[in-house]
Design a protein around this motif. Structure first.
Motif, PDB file in Angstrom:
ATOM      1  N   ALA A  57     -29.244   3.603 -16.820  1.00 33.86           N
ATOM      2  CA  ALA A  57     -29.885   2.492 -16.240  1.00 33.86           C
ATOM      3  C   ALA A  57     -30.752   2.685 -15.093  1.00 33.86           C
ATOM      4  O   ALA A  57     -31.895   2.156 -15.106  1.00 33.86           O
ATOM      5  CB  ALA A  57     -29.080   1.522 -16.307  1.00 33.86           C
ATOM      6  N   LEU A  58     -30.308   3.413 -14.025  1.00 34.43           N
ATOM      7  CA  LEU A  58     -30.789   3.662 -12.851  1.00 34.43           C
ATOM      8  C   LEU A  58     -31.917   4.676 -12.998  1.00 34.43           C
ATOM      9  O   LEU A  58     -33.027   4.333 -12.232  1.00 34.43           O
ATOM     10  CB  LEU A  58     -29.980   4.073 -11.782  1.00 34.43           C
ATOM     11  N   LEU A  62     -35.698   3.336 -12.030  1.00 36.03           N
ATOM     12  CA  LEU A  62     -36.562   3.878 -11.214  1.00 36.03           C
ATOM     13  C   LEU A  62     -37.663   4.822 -11.594  1.00 36.03           C
ATOM     14  O   LEU A  62     -38.701   4.742 -11.114  1.00 36.03           O
ATOM     15  CB  LEU A  62     -35.567   5.049 -10.285  1.00 36.03           C
ATOM     16  N   GLY A  63     -37.595   5.209 -12.703  1.00 36.02           N
ATOM     17  CA  GLY A  63     -38.428   6.116 -13.319  1.00 36.02           C
ATOM     18  C   GLY A  63     -39.944   4.714 -13.731  1.00 36.02           C
ATOM     19  O   GLY A  63     -41.021   5.106 -13.419  1.00 36.02           O
ATOM     20  N   VAL A  64     -39.488   3.832 -14.294  1.00 34.39           N
ATOM     21  CA  VAL A  64     -40.547   2.463 -14.511  1.00 34.39           C
ATOM     22  C   VAL A  64     -40.955   2.166 -13.382  1.00 34.39           C
ATOM     23  O   VAL A  64     -42.211   1.918 -13.197  1.00 34.39           O
ATOM     24  CB  VAL A  64     -39.776   1.517 -15.286  1.00 34.39           C
ATOM     25  N   SER A  65     -39.939   1.827 -12.103  1.00 37.07           N
ATOM     26  CA  SER A  65     -40.783   1.563 -10.968  1.00 37.07           C
ATOM     27  C   SER A  65     -41.856   2.605 -10.451  1.00 37.07           C
ATOM     28  O   SER A  65     -42.575   2.161  -9.747  1.00 37.07           O
ATOM     29  CB  SER A  65     -39.407   1.337  -9.855  1.00 37.07           C
ATOM     30  N   GLY A  66     -41.469   3.889 -10.511  1.00 32.86           N
ATOM     31  CA  GLY A  66     -42.318   4.859 -10.256  1.00 32.86           C
ATOM     32  C   GLY A  66     -43.812   4.795 -10.981  1.00 32.86           C
ATOM     33  O   GLY A  66     -44.844   4.656 -10.330  1.00 32.86           O
ATOM     34  N   ALA A  92     -36.691   5.222  -1.572  1.00 33.49           N
ATOM     35  CA  ALA A  92     -35.493   4.490  -0.799  1.00 33.49           C
ATOM     36  C   ALA A  92     -34.682   3.637  -1.561  1.00 33.49           C
ATOM     37  O   ALA A  92     -33.430   3.457  -1.465  1.00 33.49           O
ATOM     38  CB  ALA A  92     -36.466   3.598   0.298  1.00 33.49           C
ATOM     39  N   GLY A  93     -35.327   2.699  -2.713  1.00 32.29           N
ATOM     40  CA  GLY A  93     -34.530   2.164  -3.504  1.00 32.29           C
ATOM     41  C   GLY A  93     -33.726   3.034  -4.542  1.00 32.29           C
ATOM     42  O   GLY A  93     -32.560   2.680  -4.859  1.00 32.29           O
ATOM     43  N   ALA A  94     -34.100   4.487  -4.652  1.00 34.65           N
ATOM     44  CA  ALA A  94     -33.303   5.258  -5.375  1.00 34.65           C
ATOM     45  C   ALA A  94     -31.970   5.674  -4.537  1.00 34.65           C
ATOM     46  O   ALA A  94     -30.884   5.591  -5.249  1.00 34.65           O
ATOM     47  CB  ALA A  94     -33.952   6.513  -5.792  1.00 34.65           C
ATOM     48  N   VAL A  95     -32.283   5.895  -3.408  1.00 35.29           N
ATOM     49  CA  VAL A  95     -31.136   6.357  -2.623  1.00 35.29           C
ATOM     50  C   VAL A  95     -29.912   5.274  -2.476  1.00 35.29           C
ATOM     51  O   VAL A  95     -28.689   5.359  -2.615  1.00 35.29           O
ATOM     52  CB  VAL A  95     -31.627   6.700  -1.171  1.00 35.29           C
ATOM     53  N   LEU A  96     -30.468   3.984  -2.339  1.00 30.90           N
ATOM     54  CA  LEU A  96     -29.771   2.869  -2.293  1.00 30.90           C
ATOM     55  C   LEU A  96     -29.080   2.545  -3.330  1.00 30.90           C
ATOM     56  O   LEU A  96     -27.809   2.117  -3.289  1.00 30.90           O
ATOM     57  CB  LEU A  96     -30.304   1.672  -1.559  1.00 30.90           C
ATOM     58  N   SER A  97     -29.690   2.284  -4.475  1.00 26.06           N
ATOM     59  CA  SER A  97     -29.045   2.186  -5.769  1.00 26.06           C
ATOM     60  C   SER A  97     -28.070   3.119  -6.225  1.00 26.06           C
ATOM     61  O   SER A  97     -27.092   2.864  -6.951  1.00 26.06           O
ATOM     62  CB  SER A  97     -30.162   1.979  -6.857  1.00 26.06           C
ATOM     63  N   VAL A 116     -23.254  10.797  -7.399  1.00 27.47           N
ATOM     64  CA  VAL A 116     -24.299  10.296  -6.570  1.00 27.47           C
ATOM     65  C   VAL A 116     -25.126  11.231  -6.539  1.00 27.47           C
ATOM     66  O   VAL A 116     -26.355  10.857  -6.772  1.00 27.47           O
ATOM     67  CB  VAL A 116     -23.666  10.318  -5.232  1.00 27.47           C
ATOM     68  N   THR A 117     -25.041  12.375  -6.196  1.00 32.01           N
ATOM     69  CA  THR A 117     -26.164  13.544  -6.392  1.00 32.01           C
ATOM     70  C   THR A 117     -26.646  13.551  -7.723  1.00 32.01           C
ATOM     71  O   THR A 117     -27.935  13.946  -7.782  1.00 32.01           O
ATOM     72  CB  THR A 117     -25.544  15.012  -6.100  1.00 32.01           C
ATOM     73  N   GLY A 118     -25.798  13.685  -9.031  1.00 33.29           N
ATOM     74  CA  GLY A 118     -26.400  13.800 -10.052  1.00 33.29           C
ATOM     75  C   GLY A 118     -27.385  12.604 -10.414  1.00 33.29           C
ATOM     76  O   GLY A 118     -28.560  12.681 -11.031  1.00 33.29           O
ATOM     77  N   THR A 119     -26.647  11.348 -10.294  1.00 33.39           N
ATOM     78  CA  THR A 119     -27.933  10.150 -10.130  1.00 33.39           C
ATOM     79  C   THR A 119     -29.118  10.137  -9.500  1.00 33.39           C
ATOM     80  O   THR A 119     -30.129  10.006 -10.043  1.00 33.39           O
ATOM     81  CB  THR A 119     -26.967   8.698 -10.060  1.00 33.39           C
ATOM     82  N   LEU A 120     -28.998  10.598  -8.310  1.00 34.01           N
ATOM     83  CA  LEU A 120     -30.110  10.797  -7.479  1.00 34.01           C
ATOM     84  C   LEU A 120     -31.131  11.754  -7.832  1.00 34.01           C
ATOM     85  O   LEU A 120     -32.417  11.436  -7.952  1.00 34.01           O
ATOM     86  CB  LEU A 120     -29.657  10.919  -6.034  1.00 34.01           C
TER      87      LEU A 120
END
Length: 249
Positions: A57-58, A62-66, A92-97, A116-120
């Motif tokens: 989902a994240l 974030l891809g669509v946001s980009g 910044a939203g990617a890091v926080l989310s 965390v690292t894989g999602t980011l």
């Protein structure tokens, strides 16, 4: 090496982007969106992350946001001198989310660092897909074709049954060669610029290969296969834009 199936799917993705470049308008964003969707579907499976629904989902959000940020950056109604500046908020939203994702997990948060690292990392690659919009805006359809040709050719070379060290040089050789040939075919892109684009898109693809390093050959269609194919093509967008932006050649 890259398995033949994800390599073939990557070539299809690059071809869709090239055609969308000529269609113009929202089509290039839609084509990049398909790449983001494929990445989101399979990224958590590809990296074997613990909370796969949340990661998928994240990556998609974030891809669509980009893509939205990229569309806004090139809109004639908005005067943006530095198109990449609009992506600072997205990242910044990617890091926080990615950290917020861990807070809401209800599975004991095992493999926390990997999650965390894989999602980011997945979010970052997804956002890079917006670079295709910027490529189309800065160099037109010809620039998209040149970049897509280099990315696709590198995928072909990296699927050959050769040693890893040889594959790296094969990818770095075929990518620029294909981009240069494409520049002669479509015109509008200087040869040196095309060569630099080829190096950039093939190089980032090789880097993605080292990041995921999937075990075994993917011989059937599955979520991880989609992500394996989509990741190098998504990342190639911003790599190509960097070359066009710098005016190399």
């Amino acid at each position: 090496m890259t398995a033949p199936l994800p390599a073939g799917l990557a070539i299809v993705a690059a071809a869709v982007l090239a055609v969308a470049g000529y269609a113009g308008g929202w089509m290039i964003a839609a084509a990049a969106g398909l790449t983001v969707l494929a990445l989101a579907i399979g990224w958590s499976d590809l990296l074997r992350l613990p909370h796969r629904p949340g990661t998928s989902a994240l990556v998609l959000v974030l891809g669509v946001s980009g893509l939205v940020a990229g569309t806004v950056a090139v809109s004639p109604r908005i005067d943006v001198d530095q198109p990449l500046s609009v992506f600072s908020g997205v990242m910044a939203g990617a890091v926080l989310s990615s950290f917020g994702h861990e807070i809401v997990r209800q599975d004991g948060r095992h493999d926390l660092v990997e999650s965390v690292t894989g999602t980011l990392a997945g979010q970052f690659v997804a956002v890079l897909a917006a670079g295709w919009i910027l490529v189309a805006d800065s160099g037109g359809a010809q620039a998209v074709v040149v970049a897509a040709a280099g990315a696709a050719a590198a995928r072909v070379a990296l699927a050959l049954p050769l040693s890893p060290s040889v594959l790296t040089w094969a990818g770095l050789g075929t990518g620029p060669a294909a981009s240069v040939i494409a520049s002669f075919v479509v015109g509008g892109v200087p040869v040196l610029t095309a060569a630099a684009v080829g190096v950039a898109v093939s190089g980032v693809g090789i880097a993605i290969d080292r990041l995921v390093d999937a075990d075994g050959l993917m011989t059937r269609l599955q979520p991880a296969t989609l992500a394996r194919a989509a990741a190098p093509i998504a990342a190639a967008g911003t790599a190509a834009y960097a070359v066009f932006r710098l005016g190399i050649g």
